[in-house]
Design an enzyme around this catalytic site. Structure first.
Site, PDB file in Angstrom:
ATOM      1  N   ARG A 147       0.856  -1.188   0.000  1.00  0.00           N
ATOM      2  CA  ARG A 147       0.000   0.000   0.000  1.00  0.00           C
ATOM      3  C   ARG A 147       0.890   1.235   0.000  1.00  0.00           C
ATOM      4  O   ARG A 147       1.824   1.318   0.799  1.00  0.00           O
ATOM      5  CB  ARG A 147      -0.845  -0.037   1.281  1.00  0.00           C
ATOM      6  CG  ARG A 147      -1.890   1.031   1.364  1.00  0.00           C
ATOM      7  CD  ARG A 147      -2.524   1.037   2.746  1.00  0.00           C
ATOM      8  NE  ARG A 147      -1.798   1.912   3.649  1.00  0.00           N
ATOM      9  CZ  ARG A 147      -2.252   2.326   4.842  1.00  0.00           C
ATOM     10  NH1 ARG A 147      -3.430   1.906   5.278  1.00  0.00           N
ATOM     11  NH2 ARG A 147      -1.548   3.115   5.598  1.00  0.00           N
ATOM     12  N   ASP A 212      -5.086   3.633   0.348  1.00  0.00           N
ATOM     13  CA  ASP A 212      -6.174   3.846   1.313  1.00  0.00           C
ATOM     14  C   ASP A 212      -6.562   5.324   1.303  1.00  0.00           C
ATOM     15  O   ASP A 212      -5.758   6.186   1.654  1.00  0.00           O
ATOM     16  CB  ASP A 212      -5.666   3.426   2.704  1.00  0.00           C
ATOM     17  CG  ASP A 212      -6.760   3.423   3.761  1.00  0.00           C
ATOM     18  OD1 ASP A 212      -7.872   3.890   3.464  1.00  0.00           O
ATOM     19  OD2 ASP A 212      -6.488   2.948   4.884  1.00  0.00           O
ATOM     20  N   GLU A 238      -8.946   1.500  -1.161  1.00  0.00           N
ATOM     21  CA  GLU A 238      -9.626   1.232   0.110  1.00  0.00           C
ATOM     22  C   GLU A 238     -10.348   2.469   0.641  1.00  0.00           C
ATOM     23  O   GLU A 238      -9.829   3.594   0.530  1.00  0.00           O
ATOM     24  CB  GLU A 238      -8.560   0.782   1.112  1.00  0.00           C
ATOM     25  CG  GLU A 238      -9.112   0.497   2.488  1.00  0.00           C
ATOM     26  CD  GLU A 238      -7.998   0.307   3.503  1.00  0.00           C
ATOM     27  OE1 GLU A 238      -6.856  -0.012   3.113  1.00  0.00           O
ATOM     28  OE2 GLU A 238      -8.269   0.496   4.686  1.00  0.00           O
ATOM     29  N   GLU A 264     -13.132  -1.750   7.490  1.00  0.00           N
ATOM     30  CA  GLU A 264     -12.343  -1.859   8.726  1.00  0.00           C
ATOM     31  C   GLU A 264     -13.068  -1.311   9.951  1.00  0.00           C
ATOM     32  O   GLU A 264     -12.780  -1.737  11.055  1.00  0.00           O
ATOM     33  CB  GLU A 264     -10.963  -1.204   8.567  1.00  0.00           C
ATOM     34  CG  GLU A 264     -10.999   0.303   8.402  1.00  0.00           C
ATOM     35  CD  GLU A 264      -9.603   0.907   8.225  1.00  0.00           C
ATOM     36  OE1 GLU A 264      -8.772   0.305   7.526  1.00  0.00           O
ATOM     37  OE2 GLU A 264      -9.369   1.981   8.800  1.00  0.00           O
ATOM     38  N   ARG A 285     -13.284  -5.769   4.362  1.00  0.00           N
ATOM     39  CA  ARG A 285     -12.129  -5.622   5.251  1.00  0.00           C
ATOM     40  C   ARG A 285     -12.471  -5.666   6.742  1.00  0.00           C
ATOM     41  O   ARG A 285     -11.776  -5.096   7.568  1.00  0.00           O
ATOM     42  CB  ARG A 285     -11.397  -4.321   4.914  1.00  0.00           C
ATOM     43  CG  ARG A 285     -10.654  -4.453   3.601  1.00  0.00           C
ATOM     44  CD  ARG A 285      -9.821  -3.259   3.241  1.00  0.00           C
ATOM     45  NE  ARG A 285      -9.255  -2.545   4.354  1.00  0.00           N
ATOM     46  CZ  ARG A 285      -8.176  -2.938   5.046  1.00  0.00           C
ATOM     47  NH1 ARG A 285      -7.540  -4.041   4.691  1.00  0.00           N
ATOM     48  NH2 ARG A 285      -7.743  -2.223   6.051  1.00  0.00           N
ATOM     49  N   HIS A 314      -8.642  -6.197   8.047  1.00  0.00           N
ATOM     50  CA  HIS A 314      -7.888  -5.039   8.543  1.00  0.00           C
ATOM     51  C   HIS A 314      -6.757  -5.556   9.437  1.00  0.00           C
ATOM     52  O   HIS A 314      -6.996  -6.328  10.343  1.00  0.00           O
ATOM     53  CB  HIS A 314      -8.862  -4.190   9.360  1.00  0.00           C
ATOM     54  CG  HIS A 314      -8.319  -2.886   9.811  1.00  0.00           C
ATOM     55  ND1 HIS A 314      -8.776  -2.256  10.949  1.00  0.00           N
ATOM     56  CD2 HIS A 314      -7.385  -2.078   9.298  1.00  0.00           C
ATOM     57  CE1 HIS A 314      -8.145  -1.105  11.097  1.00  0.00           C
ATOM     58  NE2 HIS A 314      -7.296  -0.972  10.107  1.00  0.00           N
ATOM     59  N   ASP A 318      -2.654  -1.477  15.488  1.00  0.00           N
ATOM     60  CA  ASP A 318      -3.486  -1.387  16.690  1.00  0.00           C
ATOM     61  C   ASP A 318      -4.379  -2.613  16.885  1.00  0.00           C
ATOM     62  O   ASP A 318      -5.300  -2.587  17.706  1.00  0.00           O
ATOM     63  CB  ASP A 318      -4.306  -0.082  16.708  1.00  0.00           C
ATOM     64  CG  ASP A 318      -4.980   0.238  15.384  1.00  0.00           C
ATOM     65  OD1 ASP A 318      -4.322   0.825  14.505  1.00  0.00           O
ATOM     66  OD2 ASP A 318      -6.165  -0.105  15.231  1.00  0.00           O
ATOM     67  N   GLU A 341      -3.734  -7.496   5.392  1.00  0.00           N
ATOM     68  CA  GLU A 341      -2.853  -6.356   5.675  1.00  0.00           C
ATOM     69  C   GLU A 341      -1.919  -6.755   6.823  1.00  0.00           C
ATOM     70  O   GLU A 341      -2.373  -7.215   7.863  1.00  0.00           O
ATOM     71  CB  GLU A 341      -3.716  -5.157   6.084  1.00  0.00           C
ATOM     72  CG  GLU A 341      -2.927  -3.902   6.392  1.00  0.00           C
ATOM     73  CD  GLU A 341      -3.845  -2.755   6.847  1.00  0.00           C
ATOM     74  OE1 GLU A 341      -4.898  -3.033   7.449  1.00  0.00           O
ATOM     75  OE2 GLU A 341      -3.498  -1.594   6.601  1.00  0.00           O
ATOM     76  N   TRP A 405     -11.020  11.899   9.064  1.00  0.00           N
ATOM     77  CA  TRP A 405      -9.576  11.645   9.153  1.00  0.00           C
ATOM     78  C   TRP A 405      -9.225  10.335   8.445  1.00  0.00           C
ATOM     79  O   TRP A 405      -9.802   9.392   8.394  1.00  0.00           O
ATOM     80  CB  TRP A 405      -9.084  11.549  10.606  1.00  0.00           C
ATOM     81  CG  TRP A 405      -7.631  11.192  10.574  1.00  0.00           C
ATOM     82  CD1 TRP A 405      -6.602  11.977  10.174  1.00  0.00           C
ATOM     83  CD2 TRP A 405      -7.043   9.910  10.912  1.00  0.00           C
ATOM     84  NE1 TRP A 405      -5.404  11.291  10.232  1.00  0.00           N
ATOM     85  CE2 TRP A 405      -5.649  10.019  10.669  1.00  0.00           C
ATOM     86  CE3 TRP A 405      -7.573   8.691  11.346  1.00  0.00           C
ATOM     87  CZ2 TRP A 405      -4.763   8.949  10.877  1.00  0.00           C
ATOM     88  CZ3 TRP A 405      -6.701   7.636  11.565  1.00  0.00           C
ATOM     89  CH2 TRP A 405      -5.304   7.775  11.335  1.00  0.00           C
TER      90      TRP A 405
HETATM   91  C1  CS2 Z   1      -5.886   1.990   8.368  1.00  0.00           C
HETATM   92  C2  CS2 Z   1      -5.789   1.865   9.850  1.00  0.00           C
HETATM   93  O1  CS2 Z   1      -4.766  -0.071   8.212  1.00  0.00           O
HETATM   94  C3  CS2 Z   1      -5.539   0.684   7.670  1.00  0.00           C
HETATM   95  O2  CS2 Z   1      -6.039   0.465   6.586  1.00  0.00           O
HETATM   96  O3  CS2 Z   1      -7.012   2.538   7.837  1.00  0.00           O
HETATM   97  O4  CS2 Z   1      -4.469   1.948  10.157  1.00  0.00           O
HETATM   98  C4  CS2 Z   1      -6.585   2.791  10.749  1.00  0.00           C
HETATM   99  O5  CS2 Z   1      -6.332   4.120  10.477  1.00  0.00           O
HETATM  100  C5  CS2 Z   1      -6.262   2.493  12.180  1.00  0.00           C
HETATM  101  O6  CS2 Z   1      -6.334   1.133  12.405  1.00  0.00           O
HETATM  102  C6  CS2 Z   1      -7.167   3.237  13.119  1.00  0.00           C
HETATM  103  O7  CS2 Z   1      -7.065   2.719  14.371  1.00  0.00           O
HETATM  104 MG    MG Z   2      -7.676   1.573   6.130  1.00  0.00          MG
END
Ligand code: CS2
Ligand code: MG
Length: 405
Positions: A147, A212, A238, A264, A285, A314, A318, A341, A405
């Protein structure tokens, strides 16, 4: 067999994780991931106040009944806090069932549909050259799919770019308020095609590329981006649009053959219902940690398969190694699996706290045959890394309007 105790651990071995441990009366325990980035303690309160008291004494083998009990039984269905809590419990129950049966979870799901799990990594940068250098490093490491996210010139801190920070998208440092970033759609739309054009010029057409949008566009803007990116042959685009109104994807779909992925932040199969049955997307996702655990992910995968949609769970930093392991078991089984991912597992503290069964090799993840999910959690080590309040950033347009965001 009975559930004797359920413990919740909040630790920060690099970033915050909520870990569920279900202990049974015969000594077997199961682990689950209940991490909801930026809202961790709300899930902990939900688990401790409203779920754990109801589960003590129940038979941990009754995974389906417990899932229905927590979903239908609370009256207030769905929502990220509820569903992350259910996900953590569900994963831990599958871990217990696997350990008791002495089988890895993928065997309980029906066995392996594939030997290895294809993954995509992240190449980020402050400018196109840096992003492409990072893409080159990932190609050297063996990644077959990457990505690309690049800072937009003139915008301070674009999504997915590190911007000199040591953490991923946000600082893990008891920061009092969410950091703010600027957003400008037309600057973004003018810039991103150049990134992909240069990536193809430098690396050819064999490497799979992804991007993304992080829900920053309206449907017609996303349609235009998808169309402009067609010559660069993306594996998928994405989150090109938010999906509360699922028919936004219909509009994008009508204008472009760039494959689309979303999901996600979905909590249940219902968030994806119209998207799937209308075949407006190509990849779903949803994550095992946020969409209801293994029990729910299995249903989503089967429903998606009817409509030629593949799974692409996803896999951000985190989600803890327990969630990543649960994905690996699901991905090993899912007949309509697409791609996972995966950007690797942080530094030493994370690997000290979570001992996981995943090995990255030549662009793929391999999983071993340990019973259950195959992850162990070092409670003592976890205690050394305490929770730090941390918020994801927010976006504003140049005139101050709050944006996605
Ligand atoms: C993101 C995420 O991995 C992805 O595609 O969109 O990193 C997302 O921003 C975070 O998991 C938010 O906690
Ligand atoms: Mg994402």
């Amino acid at each position: 067999m009975k559930i004797k105790d359920i413990k919740i651990f909040v630790s920060n071995p690099g970033r915050n994780f909520v870990t569920v441990k279900i202990i049974t009366d015969n000594g077997v325990y199961g682990l689950g991931d209940a991490t909801l980035n930026g809202r961790e303690l709300a899930v902990v309160a939900y688990l401790e106040e409203h779920i754990i008291p109801c589960l003590i004494g129940k038979d941990p083998h009754q995974i389906e009944d417990i899932w229905q009990y927590l979903y239908k039984g609370c009256y207030w269905r769905r929502g990220p806090i509820t569903m992350t809590a259910i996900s953590g419990i569900d994963m831990a129950l599958w871990d217990i069932k696997g350990k008791v049966a002495n089988l890895p979870v993928y065997q309980l799901l029906g066995g392996k549909s594939r030997e290895k799990i294809k993954v995509y990594g992240h190449a980020n940068g402050q400018n196109i050259d840096e992003t492409l250098d990072n893409l080159g490093h990932l190609v050297d490491e063996g990644y077959k799919a990457v990505r690309l996210q690049c800072a937009i010139p003139g915008l301070d801190g674009t999504y997915g770019t590190l911007d000199g920070k040591k953490d991923y998208y946000e600082l893990q440092s008891n920061r009092p308020l969410p950091p703010e970033q600027l957003w400008d759609t037309s600057e973004y739309l003018n810039f991103i095609p150049q990134l992909f054009q240069k990536a193809r010029e430098k690396y050819g057409m064999d490497i799979e590329l992804l991007h993304d949008v992080h829900s920053r566009l309206t449907p017609i803007e996303a349609a235009r981006l998808g169309k402009t990116l067609e010559p660069y042959n993306l594996l998928f685009l994405e989150d090109c649009v938010t999906a509360e109104n699922q028919s936004g994807y219909q509009q994008v779909r009508q204008h472009t053959t760039t494959p689309l992925a979303v999901g996600e932040i979905f909590n249940t199969i219902w968030d994806a219902k119209e998207l799937l049955e209308n075949q407006w997307i190509d990849y779903i996702r949803t994550a095992v940690t946020h969409a209801g655990g293994i029990t729910a992910m299995r249903r989503i995968a089967d429903f998606a398969a009817i409509y030629h949609v593949r799974t692409a769970p996803h896999g951000p930093p985190d989600i803890s190694p327990i969630g990543h392991a649960a994905h690996a078991h699901l991905n090993s089984w899912t007949p309509n699996f697409g791609i996972q991912e995966f950007i690797g597992f942080g530094g030493a503290p994370l690997n000290e706290v979570f001992k996981h069964p995943l090995v990255f090799e030549n662009g793929h993840l391999l999983i071993n045959d340990k019973p259950g999910l195959g992850v162990d959690f070092d409670e003592k080590a976890a205690k050394k890394y305490s929770y730090k309040k941390s918020y994801l950033p927010i976006s504003r347009l140049r005139d101050g309007t709050l944006w996605n965001w």
